[in-house]
Design a protein around this motif. Structure first.
Motif, PDB file in Angstrom:
ATOM      1  N   LYS A 162      33.215  -0.828  53.195  1.00  0.00           N
ATOM      2  CA  LYS A 162      32.799   0.145  54.217  1.00  0.00           C
ATOM      3  C   LYS A 162      33.993   0.617  55.041  1.00  0.00           C
ATOM      4  O   LYS A 162      34.087   1.801  55.391  1.00  0.00           O
ATOM      5  N   GLY A 218      20.398   2.302  62.409  1.00  0.00           N
ATOM      6  CA  GLY A 218      20.944   1.358  61.436  1.00  0.00           C
ATOM      7  C   GLY A 218      20.512   1.648  60.019  1.00  0.00           C
ATOM      8  O   GLY A 218      21.200   1.295  59.065  1.00  0.00           O
ATOM      9  N   LEU A 254      25.342   7.824  58.865  1.00  0.00           N
ATOM     10  CA  LEU A 254      25.730   7.989  60.263  1.00  0.00           C
ATOM     11  C   LEU A 254      27.174   7.566  60.507  1.00  0.00           C
ATOM     12  O   LEU A 254      27.974   8.340  61.051  1.00  0.00           O
ATOM     13  N   ILE A 255      27.531   6.351  60.121  1.00  0.00           N
ATOM     14  CA  ILE A 255      28.869   5.831  60.417  1.00  0.00           C
ATOM     15  C   ILE A 255      29.939   6.615  59.673  1.00  0.00           C
ATOM     16  O   ILE A 255      31.028   6.882  60.210  1.00  0.00           O
ATOM     17  N   TYR A 256      29.622   7.043  58.440  1.00  0.00           N
ATOM     18  CA  TYR A 256      30.622   7.781  57.660  1.00  0.00           C
ATOM     19  C   TYR A 256      30.794   9.210  58.181  1.00  0.00           C
ATOM     20  O   TYR A 256      31.895   9.767  58.140  1.00  0.00           O
ATOM     21  N   LEU A 258      30.462  10.010  61.350  1.00  0.00           N
ATOM     22  CA  LEU A 258      31.263   9.839  62.562  1.00  0.00           C
ATOM     23  C   LEU A 258      32.746   9.655  62.221  1.00  0.00           C
ATOM     24  O   LEU A 258      33.624  10.171  62.917  1.00  0.00           O
ATOM     25  N   CYS A 259      33.033   8.921  61.140  1.00  0.00           N
ATOM     26  CA  CYS A 259      34.431   8.745  60.702  1.00  0.00           C
ATOM     27  C   CYS A 259      35.054  10.079  60.315  1.00  0.00           C
ATOM     28  O   CYS A 259      36.186  10.390  60.707  1.00  0.00           O
ATOM     29  N   CYS A 314      22.903  13.982  59.617  1.00  0.00           N
ATOM     30  CA  CYS A 314      24.277  13.616  59.243  1.00  0.00           C
ATOM     31  C   CYS A 314      24.711  14.356  57.978  1.00  0.00           C
ATOM     32  O   CYS A 314      25.857  14.812  57.886  1.00  0.00           O
ATOM     33  N   GLY A 330      35.252   4.448  55.186  1.00  0.00           N
ATOM     34  CA  GLY A 330      35.387   5.108  56.484  1.00  0.00           C
ATOM     35  C   GLY A 330      36.786   5.648  56.698  1.00  0.00           C
ATOM     36  O   GLY A 330      36.970   6.773  57.192  1.00  0.00           O
TER      37      GLY A 330
END
Length: 531
Positions: free
Chosen positions: A75, A16, A21-23, A25-26, A344, A79
């Protein structure tokens, strides 16, 4: 270098606290989607620009006007922008699935072609080869060369002009190795035989720094192999230190594959870590003041990227170079580094310039292995507590080997069709020896550049290389060293879910995890009964 030592390691919070990380993965999801669907690349471009404009507008309102409830929308738009950018990037790549076709094979047979040598001539027992590239047709060619052609005639960067016929690369019948698929992924679709007198070589007016480095490295390898009493151990040392396995015979490759130690012949975090320690030790006399620290950091980063260039900028070497460069800068500035965030960042940088890297086995294995060290290794490492340094080091090697094998075993089984049963024994014995090989080779290379005394280490290198091969061959010869396996998609999904539930904390209690594991095990039985 890849070992993570953190007490009270909270994996959910750790992920978290990694904003990239989330970007990442996108963006990677966009590459996968774009490679699977052949839509017009302009659509992805327009959507990416649109989402970027919306994101910047939302950021303006959120930052300057202090609009409420825009964080989630911001966000989502960022993404979406990265997702469409990944789609556009892979659709433009010549290595995308839709672009994997040959133009050279459709040309007339006697048409003159210009090929730029991308590798030095590899002299094997039965033939010599060189990888070339055609700028006109934007694809590679695998050239087989007549034994009469001397290796010094053609160097990296030279242009070969010829009219030889080319034929399609194929996979031999009954072969477990997909030779055609392997070369096609590198945009090498055709092969030809170059005889003496049916080609012309034009030397380039100037070479890039990377070409000069590769030429120097090719010269060093040639002298090293010529000076070696036995070329087999010399070829093994070249494979371990540079990742170039083209000189190795199939018997040696099989020994390392079956023992689960083939990763020692792919330049990665392990090799970069050994180099980091070597340079830090050599320059330790400078002290720990600010200026010596800067000099040491510059030397480490420079050496890492030179090593990465020698390894051919492979995905695993790029990942290691980027992450250790970040770590070195963080240590210099006194800031704490976040391993998952650095991971990442390296994935984004590599796939930004080379989106097709996502489909290379080396890329996937390297990143999955590092994720295994981050998330699986701490739980295994915490099983043994000792104040003895030898015991801690010994258990550290064991825990990292087990963690990496848990994380990468499904990929390895998919690639090779078997599981190396004695991987733990082989890694415990061979990892220290590979470190000795790298340190000796670094010393040899420094003396070679100085122009004297580099053959002093040859005997030590020979003994170490022979020991490495002896261990790998003995492990391969043990009964059931290769457990043949064929895991279908249903089982893979269940095994991945089990690994995630067991080793990654999602805020679940132990009792809840047991119920989930029992449910997944029951699903595995149902899949088996229905298959």
């Amino acid at each position: 270098m890849d070992r993570v030592k953190e007490k009270n390691f909270n994996k959910t919070g750790y992920a978290g606290n990694s904003p990239l990380l989330i970007y990442t993965l996108c963006y990677l999801s966009g590459i996968i989607f774009g490679n699977s669907h052949s839509y017009d690349c302009n659509i992805y471009l327009y959507l990416s620009v649109l989402f970027t404009i919306i994101t910047l507008t939302a950021y303006y309102f959120n930052f300057y006007i202090r609009a409420v409830n825009l964080d989630i929308f911001l966000k989502l738009m960022l993404g979406a922008s990265l997702f469409t950018a990944g789609n556009f990037n892979i659709s433009q790549s010549p290595y995308a699935k839709k672009n994997l076709f040959s133009n050279l094979l459709t040309k007339e047979e006697k048409t003159e072609i210009r090929l730029v040598a991308k590798s030095d001539i590899k002299i094997n027992r039965n033939y010599s080869t060189s990888h070339c590239f055609s700028p006109e047709y934007n694809e590679g060619v695998l050239l087989y060369l007549d034994k009469k052609i001397e290796s010094n005639n053609c160097e990296i960067g030279d242009t070969i002009i010829t009219k030889i016929p080319l034929r399609e690369i194929t996979t031999p019948n009954g072969s477990l190795f997909d030779r055609k698929g392997y070369y096609n992924k590198m945009r090498i679709f055709s092969q030809g035989y170059l005889r003496e007198g049916n080609f012309t070589i034009i030397k380039p007016k100037g070479k890039t720094a990377v070409q000069h480095l590769k030429s120097r490295m090719a010269l060093f390898i040639k002298e090293f192999r010529a000076a070696a009493d036995n070329q087999e151990w010399a070829d093994m040392i070249i494979a371990i230190t540079t990742g170039d396995k083209s000189y190795l015979d199939q018997e040696s490759k099989d020994a390392f594959i079956s023992s689960g130690t083939m990763h020692l012949m792919a330049v990665s975090g392990l090799h970069a870590g050994f180099l980091f320690i070597f340079i830090s030790f050599i320059l330790s006399f400078l002290g720990n003041r600010l200026l010596p620290k800067i000099v040491r950091s510059v030397a480490i980063i420079t050496a890492l990227w030179i090593y990465c260039a020698i390894a051919g900028f492979s995905p695993s070497s790029l990942r290691a170079a980027i992450m250790i460069s970040m770590l070195t800068i963080y240590r210099l500035t006194g800031r704490s580094s976040l391993s998952l965030n650095s991971l990442c960042a390296s994935a984004l940088l590599i796939t930004l310039f080379s989106p097709e890297s996502l489909y290379e086995p080396g890329f996937v294995l390297s990143y999955v292995a590092f994720l295994s060290i981050l998330f699986i290794n701490p739980k295994i490492d915490s099983l043994v507590h000792s104040d003895n340094k030898i015991v801690r080091w010994f258990w550290g090697v064991i825990s990292i080997s087990i963690a990496c094998q848990i994380g990468t075993s499904l990929i390895s089984i998919s690639l090779f069709g078997f599981f190396p049963l004695y991987f733990l024994i082989a890694n415990i014995l061979l990892m220290p020896l590979s470190a000795i090989i790298i340190y000796l080779c670094c010393s040899t290379a420094l003396l070679w550049l100085a122009g004297f005394g580099y053959n002093l280490f040859f005997k030590a290198l020979e003994i170490t290389a022979k020991t490495i091969y002896y261990i790998a061959a003995r492990v391969e010869s043990l009964p059931y060293s290769r457990l043949e396996a064929d895991i279908n998609a249903g089982y893979r999904l269940i095994i991945i879910s089990l690994i995630l539930v067991i080793f990654v904390d999602f805020g679940l209690q132990r009792g809840q995890k047991r119920y989930i594991c029992a449910g997944l095990a029951l699903n595995a039985v149902i899949v088996y009964l229905l298959s």
